[in-house]
Design an enzyme around this catalytic site. Sequence first.
Site, mmCIF file in Angstrom:
data_model
loop_
_atom_site.group_PDB
_atom_site.id
_atom_site.type_symbol
_atom_site.label_atom_id
_atom_site.label_comp_id
_atom_site.label_asym_id
_atom_site.label_seq_id
_atom_site.Cartn_x
_atom_site.Cartn_y
_atom_site.Cartn_z
ATOM 1 N N GLU A 96 0.822 -1.218 0.108
ATOM 2 C CA GLU A 96 0.404 0.056 0.206
ATOM 3 C C GLU A 96 1.229 1.332 0.025
ATOM 4 O OE1 GLU A 96 -2.709 0.223 -0.350
ATOM 5 O OE2 GLU A 96 -4.298 1.821 0.404
ATOM 6 N N ASP A 97 2.121 1.273 0.948
ATOM 7 C CA ASP A 97 2.461 2.354 0.987
ATOM 8 C C ASP A 97 4.046 2.644 0.407
ATOM 9 O OD1 ASP A 97 1.131 3.314 3.089
ATOM 10 O OD2 ASP A 97 2.038 3.049 4.764
#
Length: 744
Positions: A96-97
Amino acid sequence: MNSVPSDRTESQALSIPPKVEEQYHSLEKAVKAGVPSANLEHIRAAFEYAFRAHGDQKRKSGEPYIIHPLAAAEIVAELGLDEESVIAALLHDCIEDTGATHLEIAHLFGNDVADIVEGVTKLTRVTYTSKEEEQMENFRKMLLAMASDIRVIIIKLADRLHNMRTLEYHTEQKQREKALETMEIYAPIAHRLGMQRLKWELEDLSIRYLDPIGYAAIAQELDKRKDQRTAFFETVQSRITERLAANGITCQVYGRIKHIYSIYRKMYSQNKSFEEVLDLYAFRVIVDSISDCYNVLGYIHEMYRPIPGHFKDYIGTPKPNMYQSLHTTVLGTEGIPFEVQIRTWEMHQTAEYGIAAHWKYKQGISTVGDEEKFAWIRRLLETQQESDAADFFKSLRTDMFSDEVFVFTPQGDVISLPAGSTPIDFAYNIHSAVGNSMTGAKVNGRIVPFTQILQNGDIVEVITSKSSKGPSRDWLKIVRSSEARNKIRQWFKREQREENIVLGREMFEAELKRQMLPTALVFSEEMLPRILKKLAYLSLDDLYAAIGYGGASAQKSVNKIRDEVRAAEKARKKEEPAPQTAPAAKPKPRSHPVNGVVVEGLDNCLVKFSRCCSPVPGDDIIGFITRGFGVSVHRKDCVNYLQSLNKPEEADRWIGVEWANNDSDTYTTTLHITAKERGGLVVDIASVVSAAKIRMTSFSARDIGDGLSTASVTLEVRNSTELTAVIHRISAVSGVTEVRRSDR
Ligand code: MN
């Protein structure tokens, strides 16, 4: 896992801040204690990979971001999960990051780890908006259904727990949002999985932000009693331990305060003051065997007075999440009530860690007996039969809702549908009007075909149009839910009743022909009511409509009445020979039928049909020789004829007539209808008549008071069979109470 990553690890020296290194060592300690089988080199590699991936990313607290995955991994290790879970927890925010990919993670740490990380990422992307209770339950189920592996959920819970522990750095609004979501979604999931300890901490952290004042008040009360409590705990603990030891029972006794949220709930839901919450203090007595549990209960009740109504046997009747213990609340010598929970060590593990506890036992699973102990997980997760015990936990799937799929409306409501459902099922779930006017569908913003199978977490949008022609019959083959199927059928039933009647009539009559049953007999006044009763329809129209929309089969219906019709046919043939030889032979000298009627002994005389009773072919008729107007034809049941027989001067003017066999002519007849007054009545009657393909030459209706109205309909019919059928149809129109032919 064979590959130890990576070229980058060696080529680039890492400068890990001391604080991060410290956190890592804390994780390592937890892994050694909780997951002794884990390879620490693998754990280290995953940590360094995540450290690089998160780079300079910071948390709200200002700490390096890596602290968060390290802490989440530590929670996972404390829960005693496996090496893959710890690694996946370290990597859980990477996709996600930081743009790490499934492929890369799979390459470095194996497919399972990559799948788990991707699963956690998927859950993280789901956005939650607070809803009513039913919505929350669907949302919880959806999260469980989305996580294909139970470890995904547990890592997500660990992630959430650490975020809740560090929530102080967020804005007040964010705190409330996260706290509410935790209270409504994650704590109940932890509860469902039996992970009490995690659940309590999540609840306490949530209530601290949701009701800071209420939380502080309870915390303060507890704090005030701290010294008193410590002394109290020690006394009770040693008293119980000594007493049990004297009776040869080895045990561990722990004292604890109930967690704040459970006190909070008791105070607010039962409207009690802090002092009135009875079981503020709880003791756990943990023993080796179930029989010891019941023995201990006996001793406790000897030592302390039990409070009636507070004994619960969760050993005999475990909670749905398999929690087991004996609970009793007693009054201490100091007048302080407290709860005692009595359980075995195994029950204790299950109570604290729930589903996670079973990783702790995994080395021990070898015998059939052990497998049985885990039957509840099998039931809970509906997992497939797994022969290899070592693979058992790996294969734990969260497909406990495999027969359901959970999708979002554009407003964020969660809708539960049967697995395999399509946008059509979704539309009908929202409302039948939505389904009926559906012209297209979008899933996750993209136009999709109606046949698209919906997946968990899809956002589904229905495109509707007022000019939609309604559902297609093909939809019946596409939809998965019986709800949608019924609503589509309903639509055809209602919207297309007239068409269905015509269609159904054709199908029914064709089937009668195919089975060579006499149509005229079936529709005869004598036979029809019996047939309708047999098929359980109020009217012929209802039967036709049912066949027309597919709710009934023409073939099956005819099959059902076949025997009865055949029997009636036989009976009729036996009766018939008599009238056929005698009276039918009499008017043999008929020559040319006039207006479809043959008059006995008279040729080419003027024939007209009486207006009083409007006979139609098939009726029993009689002729009256008028003065100057030829023969007037009446029905034999006409009141005028019956009265005339009593008048000597008229009696011999009656003459025998009969119908010529000619179906092409039509005959005019009038029906009188009585009905409850309502809008649309006239239209309904008219459309029934026209659906029967009968011409209507006049129609008049009027109000006769008492909410009733009468109507007179003049029809052109070919024969009495047709007339009987149309009478049945009109009788079936809603509101119609009586239909009769005019008889004078
Ligand atoms: Mn996270």
